[in-house]
Write a protein that holds these residues in place. Structure first.
Motif, PDB file in Angstrom:
ATOM      1  N   THR A   1      -6.592   0.902   6.727  1.00  0.00           N
ATOM      2  CA  THR A   1      -7.088   1.528   7.953  1.00  0.00           C
ATOM      3  C   THR A   1      -8.510   2.005   7.726  1.00  0.00           C
ATOM      4  O   THR A   1      -8.794   2.690   6.740  1.00  0.00           O
ATOM      5  N   ASP A   2      -9.394   1.632   8.640  1.00  0.00           N
ATOM      6  CA  ASP A   2     -10.788   2.084   8.599  1.00  0.00           C
ATOM      7  C   ASP A   2     -10.827   3.494   9.184  1.00  0.00           C
ATOM      8  O   ASP A   2     -10.464   3.700  10.340  1.00  0.00           O
ATOM      9  N   ILE A   3     -11.251   4.467   8.378  1.00  0.00           N
ATOM     10  CA  ILE A   3     -11.316   5.848   8.874  1.00  0.00           C
ATOM     11  C   ILE A   3     -12.756   6.334   9.000  1.00  0.00           C
ATOM     12  O   ILE A   3     -13.018   7.515   8.868  1.00  0.00           O
ATOM     13  N   GLN A   4     -13.674   5.423   9.246  1.00  0.00           N
ATOM     14  CA  GLN A   4     -15.108   5.640   9.502  1.00  0.00           C
ATOM     15  C   GLN A   4     -15.886   6.120   8.293  1.00  0.00           C
ATOM     16  O   GLN A   4     -15.321   6.507   7.284  1.00  0.00           O
ATOM     17  N   ASP A   5     -17.206   6.081   8.420  1.00  0.00           N
ATOM     18  CA  ASP A   5     -18.138   6.471   7.362  1.00  0.00           C
ATOM     19  C   ASP A   5     -17.877   5.739   6.050  1.00  0.00           C
ATOM     20  O   ASP A   5     -17.927   6.329   4.966  1.00  0.00           O
ATOM     21  N   ASN A   6     -17.559   4.436   6.141  1.00  0.00           N
ATOM     22  CA  ASN A   6     -17.292   3.599   4.965  1.00  0.00           C
ATOM     23  C   ASN A   6     -16.108   4.084   4.136  1.00  0.00           C
ATOM     24  O   ASN A   6     -16.047   3.849   2.940  1.00  0.00           O
ATOM     25  N   LYS A   7     -15.163   4.743   4.775  1.00  0.00           N
ATOM     26  CA  LYS A   7     -13.956   5.180   4.089  1.00  0.00           C
ATOM     27  C   LYS A   7     -12.770   4.384   4.619  1.00  0.00           C
ATOM     28  O   LYS A   7     -12.722   4.004   5.784  1.00  0.00           O
ATOM     29  N   ARG A   8     -11.817   4.160   3.739  1.00  0.00           N
ATOM     30  CA  ARG A   8     -10.613   3.424   4.092  1.00  0.00           C
ATOM     31  C   ARG A   8      -9.392   4.184   3.572  1.00  0.00           C
ATOM     32  O   ARG A   8      -9.459   4.898   2.573  1.00  0.00           O
ATOM     33  N   PHE A   9      -8.280   3.973   4.266  1.00  0.00           N
ATOM     34  CA  PHE A   9      -6.982   4.513   3.852  1.00  0.00           C
ATOM     35  C   PHE A   9      -6.099   3.314   3.563  1.00  0.00           C
ATOM     36  O   PHE A   9      -6.017   2.390   4.381  1.00  0.00           O
ATOM     37  N   ILE A  10      -5.454   3.317   2.403  1.00  0.00           N
ATOM     38  CA  ILE A  10      -4.545   2.228   2.029  1.00  0.00           C
ATOM     39  C   ILE A  10      -3.159   2.799   1.831  1.00  0.00           C
ATOM     40  O   ILE A  10      -2.984   3.850   1.192  1.00  0.00           O
TER      41      ILE A  10
ATOM     42  N   LEU B   1       2.795   4.271  -1.739  1.00  0.00           N
ATOM     43  CA  LEU B   1       1.649   4.923  -2.368  1.00  0.00           C
ATOM     44  C   LEU B   1       0.516   4.932  -1.361  1.00  0.00           C
ATOM     45  O   LEU B   1       0.349   3.981  -0.605  1.00  0.00           O
ATOM     46  N   GLU B   2      -0.275   5.998  -1.362  1.00  0.00           N
ATOM     47  CA  GLU B   2      -1.381   6.117  -0.428  1.00  0.00           C
ATOM     48  C   GLU B   2      -2.661   6.440  -1.183  1.00  0.00           C
ATOM     49  O   GLU B   2      -2.649   7.230  -2.129  1.00  0.00           O
ATOM     50  N   PHE B   3      -3.745   5.805  -0.756  1.00  0.00           N
ATOM     51  CA  PHE B   3      -5.059   6.027  -1.342  1.00  0.00           C
ATOM     52  C   PHE B   3      -6.081   6.145  -0.222  1.00  0.00           C
ATOM     53  O   PHE B   3      -6.050   5.355   0.723  1.00  0.00           O
ATOM     54  N   THR B   4      -6.982   7.089  -0.328  1.00  0.00           N
ATOM     55  CA  THR B   4      -8.139   7.167   0.555  1.00  0.00           C
ATOM     56  C   THR B   4      -9.350   6.988  -0.347  1.00  0.00           C
ATOM     57  O   THR B   4      -9.438   7.608  -1.410  1.00  0.00           O
ATOM     58  N   TYR B   5     -10.270   6.124   0.078  1.00  0.00           N
ATOM     59  CA  TYR B   5     -11.413   5.840  -0.780  1.00  0.00           C
ATOM     60  C   TYR B   5     -12.650   5.499   0.045  1.00  0.00           C
ATOM     61  O   TYR B   5     -12.559   5.092   1.195  1.00  0.00           O
ATOM     62  N   HIS B   6     -13.796   5.663  -0.590  1.00  0.00           N
ATOM     63  CA  HIS B   6     -15.072   5.237  -0.025  1.00  0.00           C
ATOM     64  C   HIS B   6     -15.302   3.807  -0.526  1.00  0.00           C
ATOM     65  O   HIS B   6     -14.886   3.462  -1.637  1.00  0.00           O
ATOM     66  N   LEU B   7     -15.945   2.980   0.262  1.00  0.00           N
ATOM     67  CA  LEU B   7     -16.174   1.591  -0.143  1.00  0.00           C
ATOM     68  C   LEU B   7     -16.877   1.474  -1.490  1.00  0.00           C
ATOM     69  O   LEU B   7     -16.670   0.502  -2.209  1.00  0.00           O
ATOM     70  N   ASN B   8     -17.663   2.474  -1.862  1.00  0.00           N
ATOM     71  CA  ASN B   8     -18.307   2.468  -3.185  1.00  0.00           C
ATOM     72  C   ASN B   8     -17.286   2.516  -4.318  1.00  0.00           C
ATOM     73  O   ASN B   8     -17.599   2.156  -5.445  1.00  0.00           O
ATOM     74  N   ASP B   9     -16.072   2.993  -4.031  1.00  0.00           N
ATOM     75  CA  ASP B   9     -15.028   3.159  -5.043  1.00  0.00           C
ATOM     76  C   ASP B   9     -13.949   2.077  -4.960  1.00  0.00           C
ATOM     77  O   ASP B   9     -12.898   2.204  -5.579  1.00  0.00           O
ATOM     78  N   ILE B  10     -14.209   1.008  -4.213  1.00  0.00           N
ATOM     79  CA  ILE B  10     -13.181  -0.003  -3.959  1.00  0.00           C
ATOM     80  C   ILE B  10     -12.681  -0.657  -5.254  1.00  0.00           C
ATOM     81  O   ILE B  10     -11.495  -0.950  -5.379  1.00  0.00           O
ATOM     82  N   ASP B  11     -13.567  -0.864  -6.232  1.00  0.00           N
ATOM     83  CA  ASP B  11     -13.137  -1.519  -7.469  1.00  0.00           C
ATOM     84  C   ASP B  11     -12.120  -0.673  -8.226  1.00  0.00           C
ATOM     85  O   ASP B  11     -11.114  -1.185  -8.722  1.00  0.00           O
TER      86      ASP B  11
END
Length: 148
Positions: free
Chosen positions: A125-134, A4-14
């Motif tokens: 993976t840190d994809i910059q601008d406070n976004k992450r890929f899981i 499963l893959e998710f891309t998210y902004h740190l504001n949406d981590i919860d």
């Protein structure tokens, strides 16, 4: 192999932590990612999603931190400083692996030969601008687990 893959902004981590939690099939979770990718930050979000009142902190120097749940425990490991399997045995890794509690492991490749087959991996993976890929995968190791 399930992925499963998710891309998210740190504001949406919860919200992402809740989604990932729904797909965990194992209580042994390996967290991969570069230094600073946000492994401990995501573990903290998972703790909150699981109902823990504890806050995750990096166990780099203590090797393991314990967090409480209503009816269980989470052990959070950071094997970055482990230099040999013997060090893992010295702090009782076999007891943790057979405990049936949640095990969250960073830098688990340092004890890979001890890991059971029923683990899942979360790669961040840190994809910059406070976004992450899981990427969440179910491990399908072929080799038998080493006897502890």
């Amino acid at each position: 192999m399930k992925t499963l893959e998710f891309t998210y902004h740190l504001n949406d981590i919860d919200a992402i932590a809740f989604k990932v939690l729904e797909h965990l099939d194992s209580k042994i979770i390996i967290f991969n990612g570069e230094m600073g990718a946000g492994k401990t930050t995501f573990i903290n979000a998972l703790l909150q999603a699981m109902g823990s009142n504890d806050a995750a902190t990096s166990p780099t120097f203590s090797i393991v931190n314990e967090y409480g749940l209503n009816d269980d425990k989470i052990y959070h490991f950071d094997f970055y400083r482990i230099e040999s399997i013997e060090e893992a045995y010295n702090f009782g890794i076999e007891d943790y692996l057979s405990s049936n509690h949640w095990l969250f492991m960073e830098w688990a490749e340092r004890i890979e030969e001890l890991l059971p087959e029923n683990t899942q991996t979360i790669t961040i993976t840190d994809i910059q601008d406070n976004k992450r890929f899981i990427e969440l995968t179910l491990n399908t190791k072929i080799k038998p687990t080493k006897q502890l």
